[in-house]
Design a protein around this motif. Structure first.
Motif, PDB file in Angstrom:
ATOM      1  N   CYS A 157       1.101  -1.331  -0.461  1.00 11.52           N
ATOM      2  CA  CYS A 157       0.023   0.628  -0.186  1.00 11.52           C
ATOM      3  C   CYS A 157       0.933   0.840  -0.156  1.00 11.52           C
ATOM      4  N   VAL A 159       0.532   3.990   0.764  1.00  7.19           N
ATOM      5  CA  VAL A 159       0.000   5.222   1.907  1.00  7.19           C
ATOM      6  C   VAL A 159       0.326   4.569   3.040  1.00  7.19           C
ATOM      7  N   CYS A 160      -0.272   3.207   3.791  1.00  4.37           N
ATOM      8  CA  CYS A 160       0.779   3.228   5.035  1.00  4.37           C
ATOM      9  C   CYS A 160       1.940   2.000   4.479  1.00  4.37           C
ATOM     10  N   GLN A 162       1.044  -1.308   3.639  1.00  2.00           N
ATOM     11  CA  GLN A 162       1.035  -2.778   4.081  1.00  2.00           C
ATOM     12  C   GLN A 162       1.614  -3.268   3.278  1.00  2.00           C
ATOM     13  N   CYS A 187      -4.409   0.076   0.388  1.00  2.00           N
ATOM     14  CA  CYS A 187      -4.691  -1.547   0.781  1.00  2.00           C
ATOM     15  C   CYS A 187      -6.486  -0.577   1.658  1.00  2.00           C
ATOM     16  N   CYS A 190      -6.785   1.662   3.251  1.00  2.00           N
ATOM     17  CA  CYS A 190      -6.607   3.307   3.592  1.00  2.00           C
ATOM     18  C   CYS A 190      -7.356   3.764   1.633  1.00  2.00           C
TER      19      CYS A 190
HETATM   20 ZN   LIG Z   1      -2.857   1.105   3.136  1.00  2.00          ZN
END
Ligand SMILES: [Zn+2]
Length: 258
Positions: A157, A159-160, A162, A187, A190
């Motif tokens: 992901c 953004v995070c 993962q 993900c 997010c």
């Molecule tokens: Zn994420």
């Protein structure tokens, strides 16, 4: 005063007519920088340059440094890649490679590995079945984005961070969230509603093509619809991250050759 000269191994990216019989050439140098040079008399049939500095060909050149454009003094053909000019399908798949390089590379700005990547891709494309052309073009674009420092995140992901499982999509979503602006796949945690969707198969193809050798792409079974989804992703990616809209990719989407 004697002009200072230098030699270089180059790939021909673009040819522009100049005056009666000259050409301005955009060339990719081995260090990934661009050389802009004039080949005087290159459009005369008797010129040694006409057959040695064809589009998509690789040559060793001797150049004289000029004020704005350098001047080609000598050229020796290394690889003609003639099929990329003779086959309409292969030409359509080579054009986005040359167009992106012509627009993104710059004189004096080195991009390691870009020349080797392109030399390998054009060589493989020139000897490939036209049906494999779009996949090779997509693979080159994804790999070039990586070397240019704008690689999309396809496994985690964006953004995070993962990791995203391979069987993304599944029963909950028919598509994987993919945000060009954020930098790749997103993900479920997010995901926001206005993030664009990408078919899970297209994501699998993107991952595979990014990691695959061109010689291996030539022998796999192609899902052309997925490959074109990857090419459309590359078009948007180049637009968002490099402000480049590739006309030759638009042609590939509308030409009806595949
Ligand atoms: Zn994420």
């Amino acid at each position: 005063m004697a002009q200072s000269t230098y030699s270089a191994r180059v790939l021909v990216l673009r040819k522009t007519k100049l005056g009666e019989s000259d050409l301005i050439l955009s060339l990719l140098a081995q260090d990934g920088s661009q050389i802009r040079a004039v080949a005087k008399g290159a459009r005369k049939p008797t010129s040694q340059f006409s057959s040695r500095l064809e589009l998509y060909s690789q040559a060793d050149v001797l150049l004289a440094q000029g004020r704005s454009l350098d001047i080609v003094k000598e050229a020796r053909l290394i690889a003609g890649n003639a099929a990329l000019r003779e086959s309409m399908e292969l030409a359509a798949c080579a054009a986005p490679i040359a167009e992106l390089l012509d627009r993104i590379t710059q004189p004096g700005l080195e991009v390691p590995k870009l020349f080797d990547l392109t030399e390998t891709a054009l060589g493989a494309l020139a000897s490939s079945d036209p049906a494999h052309g779009p996949a090779m073009c997509a693979a080159w674009l994804l790999k070039a984005f990586a070397f240019l420092g704008i690689r999309p995140s396809l496994d985690r992901c964006c953004v995070c961070g993962q990791p995203l499982a391979c069987d993304v999509g599944g029963a909950v979503h028919q598509t994987v969230a993919f945000s060009c602006g954020e930098g790749g796949v997103v993900c479920d945690d997010c995901r926001v509603s206005d993030v664009a969707g990408l078919a899970p198969e297209a994501l699998s193809w993107s991952r595979a093509l990014l990691g695959m050798r061109f010689a291996d792409i030539a022998s796999i079974e192609i899902d052309q619809s997925c490959v074109f989804d990857v090419l459309r992703l590359c078009q948007t990616w180049a637009q968002v991250h490099a402000s480049i809209r590739l006309k030759s990719l638009n042609f590939l989407f509308t030409c009806g050759l595949f």
